[in-house]
Design a protein around this motif. Structure first.
Motif, PDB file in Angstrom:
ATOM      1  N   GLN A 125       0.836  -1.204   0.000  1.00 14.53           N
ATOM      2  CA  GLN A 125       0.000   0.000   0.000  1.00 14.53           C
ATOM      3  C   GLN A 125       0.872   1.256   0.000  1.00 14.53           C
ATOM      4  N   TYR A 126       1.901   1.240   0.847  1.00 13.86           N
ATOM      5  CA  TYR A 126       2.795   2.402   0.940  1.00 13.86           C
ATOM      6  C   TYR A 126       3.606   2.582  -0.340  1.00 13.86           C
ATOM      7  N   ASP A 127       4.164   1.483  -0.857  1.00 11.32           N
ATOM      8  CA  ASP A 127       5.069   1.573  -2.011  1.00 11.32           C
ATOM      9  C   ASP A 127       4.365   2.017  -3.289  1.00 11.32           C
ATOM     10  N   ILE A 128       3.091   1.637  -3.462  1.00 12.66           N
ATOM     11  CA  ILE A 128       2.402   2.014  -4.705  1.00 12.66           C
ATOM     12  C   ILE A 128       1.519   3.251  -4.528  1.00 12.66           C
ATOM     13  N   GLY A 129       1.311   3.672  -3.272  1.00 10.42           N
ATOM     14  CA  GLY A 129       0.499   4.867  -3.038  1.00 10.42           C
ATOM     15  C   GLY A 129      -0.997   4.621  -3.071  1.00 10.42           C
ATOM     16  N   ALA A 130      -1.419   3.440  -2.601  1.00  7.54           N
ATOM     17  CA  ALA A 130      -2.861   3.126  -2.567  1.00  7.54           C
ATOM     18  C   ALA A 130      -3.453   3.643  -1.263  1.00  7.54           C
ATOM     19  N   GLU A 131      -3.522   4.947  -1.140  1.00  8.84           N
ATOM     20  CA  GLU A 131      -3.833   5.573   0.140  1.00  8.84           C
ATOM     21  C   GLU A 131      -5.267   5.383   0.604  1.00  8.84           C
ATOM     22  N   HIS A 132      -6.161   4.966  -0.273  1.00  8.48           N
ATOM     23  CA  HIS A 132      -7.561   4.780   0.115  1.00  8.48           C
ATOM     24  C   HIS A 132      -7.878   3.348   0.532  1.00  8.48           C
ATOM     25  N   ALA A 133      -6.906   2.447   0.432  1.00  5.80           N
ATOM     26  CA  ALA A 133      -7.162   1.026   0.673  1.00  5.80           C
ATOM     27  C   ALA A 133      -6.966   0.641   2.136  1.00  5.80           C
ATOM     28  N   PHE A 134      -7.592  -0.470   2.530  1.00  3.96           N
ATOM     29  CA  PHE A 134      -7.212  -1.134   3.774  1.00  3.96           C
ATOM     30  C   PHE A 134      -6.603  -2.479   3.401  1.00  3.96           C
ATOM     31  N   ASN A 135      -5.930  -3.125   4.346  1.00  2.00           N
ATOM     32  CA  ASN A 135      -5.097  -4.276   4.002  1.00  2.00           C
ATOM     33  C   ASN A 135      -5.404  -5.488   4.870  1.00  2.00           C
ATOM     34  N   ILE A 136      -5.171  -6.661   4.278  1.00  2.00           N
ATOM     35  CA  ILE A 136      -5.381  -7.917   4.990  1.00  2.00           C
ATOM     36  C   ILE A 136      -4.500  -8.974   4.332  1.00  2.00           C
ATOM     37  N   GLY A 137      -4.265 -10.086   5.024  1.00  3.38           N
ATOM     38  CA  GLY A 137      -3.474 -11.167   4.455  1.00  3.38           C
ATOM     39  C   GLY A 137      -4.050 -12.522   4.823  1.00  3.38           C
ATOM     40  N   PHE A 138      -3.862 -13.513   3.941  1.00  2.00           N
ATOM     41  CA  PHE A 138      -4.297 -14.879   4.204  1.00  2.00           C
ATOM     42  C   PHE A 138      -3.070 -15.784   4.220  1.00  2.00           C
ATOM     43  N   GLY A 139      -2.957 -16.624   5.233  1.00  2.00           N
ATOM     44  CA  GLY A 139      -1.820 -17.528   5.325  1.00  2.00           C
ATOM     45  C   GLY A 139      -2.262 -18.905   5.792  1.00  2.00           C
TER      46      GLY A 139
END
Length: 336
Positions: free
Chosen positions: A107-121
């Motif tokens: 999110q930080y590296d591409i500038g997706a400032e409106h997004a929220f984040n999650i991960g699946f493992g």
């Protein structure tokens, strides 16, 4: 501000895909030399992998950043168009997970400032299918979410490419992938996604060293698959049941599915897929396995891209994207 949408009429699908692979190529003969394995042993176990790509950079998340930027470009979107970012990687990246998630850094590296984040493992290749199930449901249900970015970067632990050297099951390659999923898709519609987990096999695929189980055993910091917990028959039986369920929910018969897209684990594993689904072309994506090895869930992105190329200009047909998840987490996704 996103437009309102009707939950009942929203068709969610894959708008764009991209992969990023390191330039360095490592032939199987050199991998065997590095890891002290007889090359004939690889042949005997029917892996049918000729080479892999090897990452030599500093940050393992960098290939995922490159794949995400390329995917956005192919979709004609800006980073600010992304509402949610989902990491479906399998192997550790820059820092220890789950305390850190690569989706935050992307999110930080591409500038997706409106997004929220999650991960699946924890689900192996099925991580990607879990991500699809999550974002499909979210986009259909939430007026504030229209576009999702799914990303993964998997780089092997040094000298840990041949999994289970005493009984080789696959050879790991390095790479990253990204996909855009949206309710405005007209390329590859996601119809149904079914997933199941067998908790008795929760540790069939794991890295025993470095965690609380063996915090000081750096020699155990390597991927292993427990052959006593991985049952071929039960894993593929579960996958067949999920596939039938996905087809039933879509109102079709499994016999109407024209294409089956699985991971690039080994030649032997693909033979089991072919037998399970009675494939006329027993190894449709064999060239990808021989060229890249097993790149975790990115396998599915490589093969999906091939599938789309082959379908260009043709009447839309049903396809099934599936993974047995080494018996712990199985998944089947019906697409059209």
């Amino acid at each position: 501000m996103t437009d309102k949408k009707s939950v009942s009429s929203s068709a969610v699908g894959i708008v764009a895909m991209a992969c990023c692979f390191p330039e360095k190529i490592l032939p199987i003969s050199e991998i065997c030399l590095q890891e002290g394995i007889d090359p004939d042993f690889i042949l005997e176990n029917e892996l049918d992998i000729g080479q892999v790509r090897v990452f030599e950079g500093e940050w393992r998340s960098d290939p995922a950043v490159a794949a995400a930027k390329e995917c956005l470009s192919r979709a004609g979107l800006k980073p600010t168009d992304i509402d949610v970012i989902v990491d479906f990687s399998v192997l550790p990246q820059d820092y220890v997970v789950p305390a850190w998630s690569m989706s935050n850094k992307i999110q930080y590296d591409i500038g997706a400032e409106h997004a929220f984040n999650i991960g699946f493992g924890g689900g192996g290749v099925t991580n990607l299918l879990a991500a699809f199930k999550f974002v499909s449901a979210l986009i259909k249900a939430d007026d504030g979410v229209r576009t999702a970015l799914l990303i993964a970067s998997d780089v092997s632990i040094p000298r840990n490419r041949v999994i289970n050297p005493d009984q080789p099951m696959t050879i790991l390659g390095d790479g990253a992938s990204a996909l855009i999923v949206s309710d405005s898709a007209d390329v590859l519609e996601i119809l149904e996604t079914e997933i199941s987990s067998d908790s008795s096999r929760h540790d069939v695929f794991n890295i025993p060293g470095g965690g609380l189980a063996h915090p000081d055993r750096i020699d155990l910091y390597r991927v292993k698959i427990d052959p006593l917990k991985y049952s071929v028959s039960s894993s593929f039986d579960a996958l067949k049941q999920l596939s039938r369920k996905a087809a039933d929910l879509a109102g079709i018969s499994l016999d109407e599915v024209n294409h089956f897209i699985g991971p690039n684990i080994s030649g032997k594993d693909q033979s089991r897929f072919a037998e399970l689904f009675h494939l006329s072309d027993a190894d449709p994506f064999g060239k990808n396995r021989r060229q890249y090895g097993h790149v975790q869930a990115t396998d599915l992105v490589i093969n999906l891209s091939d599938f789309l190329e082959k379908q260009a200009g043709r009447m839309r047909e049903f396809g099934l994207v599936c993974s047995h998840g080494w018996g712990h987490s199985s998944g089947a996704m019906l697409i059209k």
